[in-house]
Design a protein around this motif. Structure first.
Motif, PDB file in Angstrom:
ATOM      1  N   ILE A   1      35.927  18.464 -12.918  1.00 16.98           N
ATOM      2  CA  ILE A   1      34.835  19.358 -12.530  1.00 16.98           C
ATOM      3  C   ILE A   1      33.689  18.544 -11.942  1.00 16.98           C
ATOM      4  N   ASP A   2      33.199  18.972 -10.774  1.00 18.55           N
ATOM      5  CA  ASP A   2      32.075  18.318 -10.102  1.00 18.55           C
ATOM      6  C   ASP A   2      30.780  19.023 -10.504  1.00 18.55           C
ATOM      7  N   PHE A   3      29.912  18.287 -11.222  1.00 14.61           N
ATOM      8  CA  PHE A   3      28.628  18.829 -11.671  1.00 14.61           C
ATOM      9  C   PHE A   3      27.463  18.354 -10.805  1.00 14.61           C
ATOM     10  N   GLY A   4      27.740  17.890  -9.595  1.00 14.79           N
ATOM     11  CA  GLY A   4      26.677  17.469  -8.700  1.00 14.79           C
ATOM     12  C   GLY A   4      26.246  16.040  -8.951  1.00 14.79           C
TER      13      GLY A   4
ATOM     14  N   VAL B   1      33.562  17.036 -21.217  1.00 14.39           N
ATOM     15  CA  VAL B   1      32.692  18.211 -21.294  1.00 14.39           C
ATOM     16  C   VAL B   1      33.449  19.352 -21.962  1.00 14.39           C
ATOM     17  N   LEU B   2      32.718  20.307 -22.503  1.00 23.08           N
ATOM     18  CA  LEU B   2      33.316  21.494 -23.111  1.00 23.08           C
ATOM     19  C   LEU B   2      33.174  22.654 -22.124  1.00 23.08           C
ATOM     20  N   THR B   3      34.284  23.005 -21.484  1.00 18.86           N
ATOM     21  CA  THR B   3      34.291  24.138 -20.567  1.00 18.86           C
ATOM     22  C   THR B   3      34.169  25.409 -21.401  1.00 18.86           C
ATOM     23  N   LEU B   4      33.258  26.288 -21.011  1.00 17.06           N
ATOM     24  CA  LEU B   4      32.945  27.462 -21.828  1.00 17.06           C
ATOM     25  C   LEU B   4      33.736  28.696 -21.408  1.00 17.06           C
ATOM     26  N   GLY B   5      34.094  29.485 -22.401  1.00 18.76           N
ATOM     27  CA  GLY B   5      34.796  30.734 -22.165  1.00 18.76           C
ATOM     28  C   GLY B   5      34.488  31.715 -23.269  1.00 18.76           C
ATOM     29  N   LEU B   6      34.952  32.917 -23.053  1.00 21.86           N
ATOM     30  CA  LEU B   6      34.788  33.998 -24.023  1.00 21.86           C
ATOM     31  C   LEU B   6      36.160  34.571 -24.345  1.00 21.86           C
ATOM     32  N   PRO B   7      36.359  35.081 -25.564  1.00 17.76           N
ATOM     33  CA  PRO B   7      37.668  35.643 -25.902  1.00 17.76           C
ATOM     34  C   PRO B   7      37.839  37.040 -25.324  1.00 17.76           C
ATOM     35  N   ASP B   8      39.059  37.308 -24.813  1.00 12.95           N
ATOM     36  CA  ASP B   8      39.375  38.687 -24.438  1.00 12.95           C
ATOM     37  C   ASP B   8      39.756  39.444 -25.706  1.00 12.95           C
ATOM     38  N   ALA B   9      40.235  40.655 -25.584  1.00 13.19           N
ATOM     39  CA  ALA B   9      40.565  41.481 -26.748  1.00 13.19           C
ATOM     40  C   ALA B   9      41.653  40.856 -27.622  1.00 13.19           C
ATOM     41  N   ASP B  10      42.470  39.968 -27.035  1.00 16.17           N
ATOM     42  CA  ASP B  10      43.537  39.306 -27.782  1.00 16.17           C
ATOM     43  C   ASP B  10      43.185  37.880 -28.185  1.00 16.17           C
TER      44      ASP B  10
ATOM     45  N   ALA C   1      31.001  27.111 -16.328  1.00 11.82           N
ATOM     46  CA  ALA C   1      29.899  26.587 -17.130  1.00 11.82           C
ATOM     47  C   ALA C   1      30.493  25.670 -18.195  1.00 11.82           C
ATOM     48  N   ALA C   2      29.762  24.602 -18.516  1.00 14.45           N
ATOM     49  CA  ALA C   2      30.247  23.659 -19.522  1.00 14.45           C
ATOM     50  C   ALA C   2      29.078  22.976 -20.220  1.00 14.45           C
ATOM     51  N   VAL C   3      29.301  22.603 -21.480  1.00 10.96           N
ATOM     52  CA  VAL C   3      28.345  21.770 -22.212  1.00 10.96           C
ATOM     53  C   VAL C   3      28.637  20.337 -21.776  1.00 10.96           C
ATOM     54  N   VAL C   4      27.617  19.662 -21.230  1.00 12.51           N
ATOM     55  CA  VAL C   4      27.825  18.323 -20.681  1.00 12.51           C
ATOM     56  C   VAL C   4      27.257  17.206 -21.556  1.00 12.51           C
ATOM     57  N   ASN C   5      26.636  17.543 -22.693  1.00 15.82           N
ATOM     58  CA  ASN C   5      26.035  16.484 -23.507  1.00 15.82           C
ATOM     59  C   ASN C   5      26.650  16.336 -24.899  1.00 15.82           C
ATOM     60  N   PHE C   6      27.914  16.757 -25.064  1.00 16.50           N
ATOM     61  CA  PHE C   6      28.659  16.397 -26.266  1.00 16.50           C
ATOM     62  C   PHE C   6      29.274  15.016 -26.035  1.00 16.50           C
ATOM     63  N   PRO C   7      29.541  14.245 -27.092  1.00 18.64           N
ATOM     64  CA  PRO C   7      30.249  12.980 -26.874  1.00 18.64           C
ATOM     65  C   PRO C   7      31.677  13.267 -26.415  1.00 18.64           C
TER      66      PRO C   7
ATOM     67  N   ARG D   1      25.691  23.244 -17.983  1.00 19.92           N
ATOM     68  CA  ARG D   1      25.571  23.129 -16.529  1.00 19.92           C
ATOM     69  C   ARG D   1      26.725  23.855 -15.844  1.00 19.92           C
ATOM     70  N   VAL D   2      26.518  24.157 -14.566  1.00 15.53           N
ATOM     71  CA  VAL D   2      27.573  24.740 -13.755  1.00 15.53           C
ATOM     72  C   VAL D   2      28.200  23.646 -12.905  1.00 15.53           C
ATOM     73  N   GLY D   3      29.509  23.745 -12.744  1.00 16.85           N
ATOM     74  CA  GLY D   3      30.232  22.805 -11.896  1.00 16.85           C
ATOM     75  C   GLY D   3      31.377  23.519 -11.199  1.00 16.85           C
TER      76      GLY D   3
END
Length: 123
Positions: free
Chosen positions: A48-51, A95-104, A78-84, A26-28
């Motif tokens: 984070i407010d997810f509505g 929640v698990l806030t999502l990200g991507l790795p940069d070159a480092d 964006a975050a995964v909201v249904n993990f324990p 979900r987005v928050g």
């Protein structure tokens, strides 16, 4: 909540679309960001407010390389909201806030390119 991944790892095994639907992403909007000095790796505490359906949740995020606390409030993520929930130091990360790795290998937040309603589910 943070999960470490090797960005050079091979692609994951094929899954079914039903498996994908089990992951609720979900987005928050970040409404508070605080230092998290108790974390083993540099991190921030995010609120984070997810509505109205999901509500307000807490997350630990290792995003200190690219983001300053004062730039985070108001940013959508964006975050995964249904993990324990998971205990991280003295904090319960919900929640698990999502990200991507940069070159480092440093985390860059995953976010919509335009503002969208909080709680919208990724599809």
């Amino acid at each position: 909540m943070h999960v470490t991944h090797d960005p050079a790892a091979e692609a994951a095994a094929t899954i079914s679309f039903d498996d994908f639907l089990k992951v609720d992403i979900r987005v928050g909007t970040i409404i508070a960001a605080e230092p998290f000095p108790e974390a083993r790796k540099p991190a921030f505490k995010l609120t984070i407010d997810f509505g109205p359906t999901i509500g307000v949740k807490k997350s630990s995020a290792q995003i200190t390389e690219h983001y300053a606390l004062e730039t985070l409030v108001g940013r959508q993520v964006a975050a995964v909201v249904n993990f324990p929930p998971r205990q991280i130091g003295k904090m319960m990360s919900e929640v698990l806030t999502l990200g991507l790795p940069d070159a480092d290998g440093k985390v860059v937040l995953l976010a919509p390119s335009e503002t969208v309603p909080n709680g919208g589910r990724l599809f």
